[in-house]
Design a protein around this motif. Sequence first.
Motif, mmCIF file in Angstrom:
data_model
loop_
_atom_site.group_PDB
_atom_site.id
_atom_site.type_symbol
_atom_site.label_atom_id
_atom_site.label_comp_id
_atom_site.label_asym_id
_atom_site.label_seq_id
_atom_site.Cartn_x
_atom_site.Cartn_y
_atom_site.Cartn_z
ATOM 1 N N ALA A 270 42.831 34.999 48.442
ATOM 2 C CA ALA A 270 42.329 36.009 47.518
ATOM 3 C C ALA A 270 40.814 35.884 47.408
ATOM 4 N N ILE A 271 40.138 37.026 47.235
ATOM 5 C CA ILE A 271 38.692 37.015 47.007
ATOM 6 C C ILE A 271 38.386 37.865 45.774
ATOM 7 N N TYR A 272 37.244 37.597 45.166
ATOM 8 C CA TYR A 272 36.795 38.319 43.975
ATOM 9 C C TYR A 272 35.539 39.110 44.307
ATOM 10 N N ILE A 273 35.506 40.384 43.904
ATOM 11 C CA ILE A 273 34.347 41.240 44.134
ATOM 12 C C ILE A 273 33.624 41.454 42.814
ATOM 13 N N ASN A 274 32.357 41.105 42.781
ATOM 14 C CA ASN A 274 31.553 41.148 41.557
ATOM 15 C C ASN A 274 30.910 42.525 41.360
ATOM 16 N N VAL A 275 31.752 43.495 41.041
ATOM 17 C CA VAL A 275 31.287 44.877 40.854
ATOM 18 C C VAL A 275 30.318 44.976 39.685
ATOM 19 N N TYR A 276 30.533 44.165 38.656
ATOM 20 C CA TYR A 276 29.708 44.211 37.447
ATOM 21 C C TYR A 276 28.225 44.039 37.785
ATOM 22 N N ASP A 277 27.910 43.001 38.551
ATOM 23 C CA ASP A 277 26.508 42.728 38.874
ATOM 24 C C ASP A 277 25.949 43.715 39.896
ATOM 25 N N MET A 278 26.814 44.261 40.754
ATOM 26 C CA MET A 278 26.341 45.287 41.689
ATOM 27 C C MET A 278 25.830 46.501 40.916
ATOM 28 N N PHE A 279 26.572 46.898 39.885
ATOM 29 C CA PHE A 279 26.124 48.025 39.066
ATOM 30 C C PHE A 279 24.898 47.662 38.243
ATOM 31 N N GLN A 280 24.800 46.403 37.852
ATOM 32 C CA GLN A 280 23.613 45.957 37.122
ATOM 33 C C GLN A 280 22.362 46.188 37.959
ATOM 34 N N ASP A 281 22.465 45.928 39.251
ATOM 35 C CA ASP A 281 21.333 46.162 40.157
ATOM 36 C C ASP A 281 20.930 47.630 40.164
ATOM 37 N N LEU A 282 21.922 48.526 40.190
ATOM 38 C CA LEU A 282 21.624 49.962 40.210
ATOM 39 C C LEU A 282 20.957 50.405 38.916
ATOM 40 N N ILE A 283 21.432 49.872 37.802
ATOM 41 C CA ILE A 283 20.907 50.270 36.494
ATOM 42 C C ILE A 283 19.530 49.671 36.255
ATOM 43 N N ASP A 284 19.327 48.413 36.684
ATOM 44 C CA ASP A 284 18.046 47.737 36.463
ATOM 45 C C ASP A 284 16.921 48.296 37.327
ATOM 46 N N ASN A 285 17.254 48.682 38.540
ATOM 47 C CA ASN A 285 16.222 49.129 39.478
ATOM 48 C C ASN A 285 16.688 50.374 40.242
ATOM 49 N N PRO A 286 16.944 51.467 39.526
ATOM 50 C CA PRO A 286 17.524 52.653 40.164
ATOM 51 C C PRO A 286 16.669 53.242 41.283
ATOM 52 N N SER A 287 15.343 53.210 41.116
ATOM 53 C CA SER A 287 14.471 53.834 42.124
ATOM 54 C C SER A 287 14.589 53.165 43.485
#
Length: 363
Positions: A270-287
């Motif tokens: 089994a593996i875990y995908i850290n979607v939470y932090d991926m979206f954090q990247d989009l929100i923190d630095n959208p440009s």
Amino acid sequence: MERKIWFGVCVTLLVVTVLGVNADPLVPCYFIFGDSLVDNGNNNNIASLARANYLPYGIDFSEGPTGRFSNGKTTIDVISELLGFDDYIPPYAQVSGSQQVVRGANFASAAAGIRAETGQQLGGRISFGEQVTNYQNAVSQVVQILGDENQAANYLSKCIFSVGLGSNDYLNNYFMPTYYSTGSQYTPDQYAQVLIQEYAQNIRTMYNYGARKFVFNGIGQIGCSPNELAQRSPDGSTCDERINSANRIFNARLKELVQQLNNEFTDGRAIYINVYDMFQDLIDNPSAFGFTNTNSGCCGVGKNNGQITCLPLQTPCPNRNQYIFWDAFHPGDAANVIIGRRTFRAQKSTDSYPFDIERLAQI
């Protein structure tokens, strides 16, 4: 011996015929369990308010409106392409009883949760437990098609099983006190534990029915969705930390479950995908990703003003690739492509644990 060899040849020819001559994916099949983030049509013909089989949904998708809660692709569509499938994995409602089920099926259902009652105020939906029951039925079909349980078990052991549930257990359960008592019944820590226990029970059932390669997708920042911003944010852009904190607790427990099951399943992974932090990247630095809007849906007015989904034939924003969110809850095609690619092949060490889907496919 000759009979066994001939049987193996027949099975191979059958699978090649079903998958297509040119098909050469990294894995023979792909099974998806989830909610509206990846539903691609299972809710189309059930009595539910959670449906997306009408324009402007699918406005940028090659097949038009299919039931996907996006203007284009979902993350699963992106991953399917990267795995090498010629076509997108179809909804189970479409392939049930068909030989196409040997290449996989999408069991996801909008409004579904880990808990059976989650999303009930929206009408019909297929909970995680019911999705697993549908998978058990699909396995029976695979056995019938391949002609032998051992052949089917060997075949399924090479497939990838993606699970992405939990968002609605917060959005359409825990943080909806008008309809549900879980918010007063459990602390966030207790609730996460209850969810993980039921989640694990369903995973073990899947394991008993041949699943060996699991992808557990963490939940994103629900407190940053346009709907929650419109309802709970004083300035329309500050994420709700109470919700996000509960989401992080769940994700931490899900990652722990990966460790636990990797010790328990000696022939599984089994593996875990850290979607939470991926979206954090989009929100923190959208440009950096080409986005100009992070807090409202492309399909809706302002911060959606309580409008959850796109209205039929509603005119969406013209600059769709500049919006992270398509509607009040769901990312658009542009964000899904970014998340899907990082899910398949990690760009940061924190994107997946202990490794990414590309590696899982190769094991």
